[in-house]
Enzyme design. Structure first.
Site, short mmCIF file in Angstrom:
data_model
loop_
_atom_site.label_atom_id
_atom_site.label_comp_id
_atom_site.label_asym_id
_atom_site.label_seq_id
_atom_site.Cartn_x
_atom_site.Cartn_y
_atom_site.Cartn_z
N LYS A 13 -21.69 -60.87 -61.74
CA LYS A 13 -22.54 -62.10 -61.44
C LYS A 13 -21.79 -63.17 -60.71
O LYS A 13 -22.38 -63.60 -59.70
CB LYS A 13 -23.28 -62.60 -62.73
CG LYS A 13 -24.48 -61.89 -63.36
CD LYS A 13 -25.08 -62.65 -64.49
CE LYS A 13 -24.21 -63.23 -65.38
NZ LYS A 13 -23.77 -62.29 -66.20
N ARG A 88 -30.72 -67.25 -70.25
CA ARG A 88 -30.27 -66.15 -71.15
C ARG A 88 -31.46 -65.85 -72.28
O ARG A 88 -31.02 -64.85 -72.91
CB ARG A 88 -28.94 -66.28 -71.81
CG ARG A 88 -27.87 -65.71 -71.06
CD ARG A 88 -26.68 -66.15 -71.78
NE ARG A 88 -25.31 -65.24 -71.57
CZ ARG A 88 -24.26 -65.57 -70.64
NH1 ARG A 88 -24.68 -66.34 -69.81
NH2 ARG A 88 -23.34 -64.65 -70.61
N ARG A 127 -10.84 -57.61 -65.92
CA ARG A 127 -11.08 -58.82 -65.40
C ARG A 127 -9.91 -59.89 -65.64
O ARG A 127 -9.74 -60.16 -66.58
CB ARG A 127 -12.61 -59.55 -65.83
CG ARG A 127 -12.78 -60.72 -65.37
CD ARG A 127 -14.14 -61.21 -65.24
NE ARG A 127 -14.80 -61.33 -66.63
CZ ARG A 127 -16.02 -61.54 -66.73
NH1 ARG A 127 -16.90 -61.55 -65.83
NH2 ARG A 127 -16.30 -61.99 -68.19
N ARG A 160 -9.90 -63.88 -70.07
CA ARG A 160 -10.66 -64.95 -70.81
C ARG A 160 -10.74 -64.78 -72.14
O ARG A 160 -10.43 -63.42 -72.60
CB ARG A 160 -12.22 -64.92 -70.19
CG ARG A 160 -12.47 -65.70 -69.27
CD ARG A 160 -13.95 -65.57 -68.42
NE ARG A 160 -15.00 -65.42 -69.76
CZ ARG A 160 -16.05 -65.06 -69.25
NH1 ARG A 160 -16.53 -65.19 -67.96
NH2 ARG A 160 -17.08 -64.51 -70.17
N ARG A 171 -21.07 -58.89 -76.90
CA ARG A 171 -21.66 -59.87 -75.79
C ARG A 171 -22.79 -58.86 -75.10
O ARG A 171 -23.99 -59.39 -74.75
CB ARG A 171 -20.55 -60.36 -74.60
CG ARG A 171 -20.04 -61.46 -75.34
CD ARG A 171 -18.82 -61.72 -74.42
NE ARG A 171 -18.93 -61.81 -73.10
CZ ARG A 171 -17.89 -61.60 -72.09
NH1 ARG A 171 -16.87 -61.17 -72.47
NH2 ARG A 171 -18.02 -61.77 -70.85
P1 ADP Z 1 -20.76 -63.32 -69.12
O1 ADP Z 1 -21.82 -63.32 -68.38
O2 ADP Z 1 -19.27 -62.48 -68.57
O3 ADP Z 1 -20.69 -63.12 -70.55
P2 ADP Z 1 -20.70 -66.35 -69.18
O4 ADP Z 1 -19.49 -67.08 -68.63
O5 ADP Z 1 -21.93 -66.39 -68.24
O6 ADP Z 1 -20.09 -64.66 -69.09
O7 ADP Z 1 -20.92 -66.75 -70.59
C1 ADP Z 1 -19.78 -66.68 -71.72
C2 ADP Z 1 -20.18 -67.22 -72.87
O8 ADP Z 1 -20.73 -68.53 -72.76
C3 ADP Z 1 -21.50 -66.36 -73.41
O9 ADP Z 1 -20.98 -65.51 -74.14
C4 ADP Z 1 -22.26 -67.65 -74.31
O10 ADP Z 1 -21.39 -67.81 -75.67
C5 ADP Z 1 -21.71 -68.75 -73.71
N1 ADP Z 1 -23.11 -68.92 -72.81
C6 ADP Z 1 -22.96 -69.16 -71.23
N2 ADP Z 1 -24.27 -69.54 -70.72
C7 ADP Z 1 -25.05 -69.33 -71.66
C8 ADP Z 1 -26.63 -69.43 -72.08
N3 ADP Z 1 -27.14 -69.67 -71.02
N4 ADP Z 1 -27.22 -69.37 -73.31
C9 ADP Z 1 -26.39 -69.27 -74.57
N5 ADP Z 1 -25.10 -69.09 -74.31
C10 ADP Z 1 -24.17 -69.13 -73.13
#
Ligand code: ADP
Ligand code: ZN
Length: 215
Positions: A13, A88, A127, A160, A171
């Site tokens: 993404k 999400r 990554r 990360r 996740r």
């Molecule tokens: P990835 O898609 O690789 O898991 P992100 O950077 O989008 O990485 O998200 C990392 C973390 O941030 C998630 O695992 C969650 O804990 C939090 N997070 C990000 N966006 C949301 C969201 N829309 N709702 C809930 N938690 C979120």
């Protein structure tokens, strides 16, 4: 053009969001990036989000929704935006839809990045992200020109905190349970475009996205 990029962690993404921003000039809004910036700055929001993130859990809806909706109301999002990592959950999607409708706006397309689960873990554990500018790399798939250093700004590449294997598996589970249902949610609204990413490298995936957007 108001877009959502939907996909499991590791589905690419962020990589595609960066390409879309460059091609179409619309800002990418990543809730994960917003939380990481707040963690780096030591804000109250960052302190609250960090525990959830380190466990691979979702940050509670009330927090995420307020942050994301504020961000897309900013001036640079008026002519279009690209959401990466939001919504999400169905609650987040409902809140987003209602907020946009109240402003006479709407989502134009939802791009679903489809990647087999086994491939996700391999991608995420390899990554690396630039600590300075956020550019994203992979140790074997998208290596930087100089090992450990960002091609864009020369910053040091880092892993990360939540990219450790156990957290990654959690996740992916959280994604399958909470976020995967959004594909059907947006399909019903005739907004979903499925982007198959099995064979393709990042450029081929991007070409498929551009085609899905009618370009
Ligand atoms: P990835 O898609 O690789 O898991 P992100 O950077 O989008 O990485 O998200 C990392 C973390 O941030 C998630 O695992 C969650 O804990 C939090 N997070 C990000 N966006 C949301 C969201 N829309 N709702 C809930 N938690 C979120
Ligand atoms: Zn950089």
């Amino acid at each position: 053009m108001n877009l959502i990029v939907l996909g499991a962690p590791g589905s690419g993404k962020g990589t595609q969001a960066a390409k879309l921003t460059k091609r179409f000039g619309i800002p990418a809004v990543s809730t994960g990036d917003i939380f990481r910036a707040n963690i780096a700055k030591g804000t109250a929001l960052g302190k609250e989000a960090k525990g959830y993130m380190d466990r691979g859990e979702l940050v509670p809806d009330a927090i995420v929704i307020a942050i994301a909706l504020d961000r897309i109301d900013e001036a640079d999002c008026r002519a279009g935006f690209l959401l990466d990592g939001f919504p999400r959950t169905t609650e987040q999607a409902d809140a987003l839809g209602a907020h946009l409708a109240a402003a006479g706006r709407a989502i134009d397309k939802v791009l679903l990045m489809e990647v087999p689960t086994e491939e996700l873990v391999r991608r995420i554990t390899g990554r690396r992200v630039c600590g300075a500018c956020g550019a994203s790399y992979h140790v074997t798939d998208i290596p930087p020109a100089r090992e450990g250093l960002c091609d864009v700004c020369g910053g040091a590449l880092q892993r990360r905190d939540d990219d450790a294997e156990e957290t990654v598996r959690n996740r992916i589970e959280v994604y399958n349970e909470n976020t995967a249902p959004l594909a059907a949610y947006y399909e019903k609204k005739n907004l979903l475009a499925r982007i198959g990413t099995e064979t393709a490298g990042p450029d081929a995936v991007f070409a498929e996205i551009v085609k899905a957007l009618g370009g």
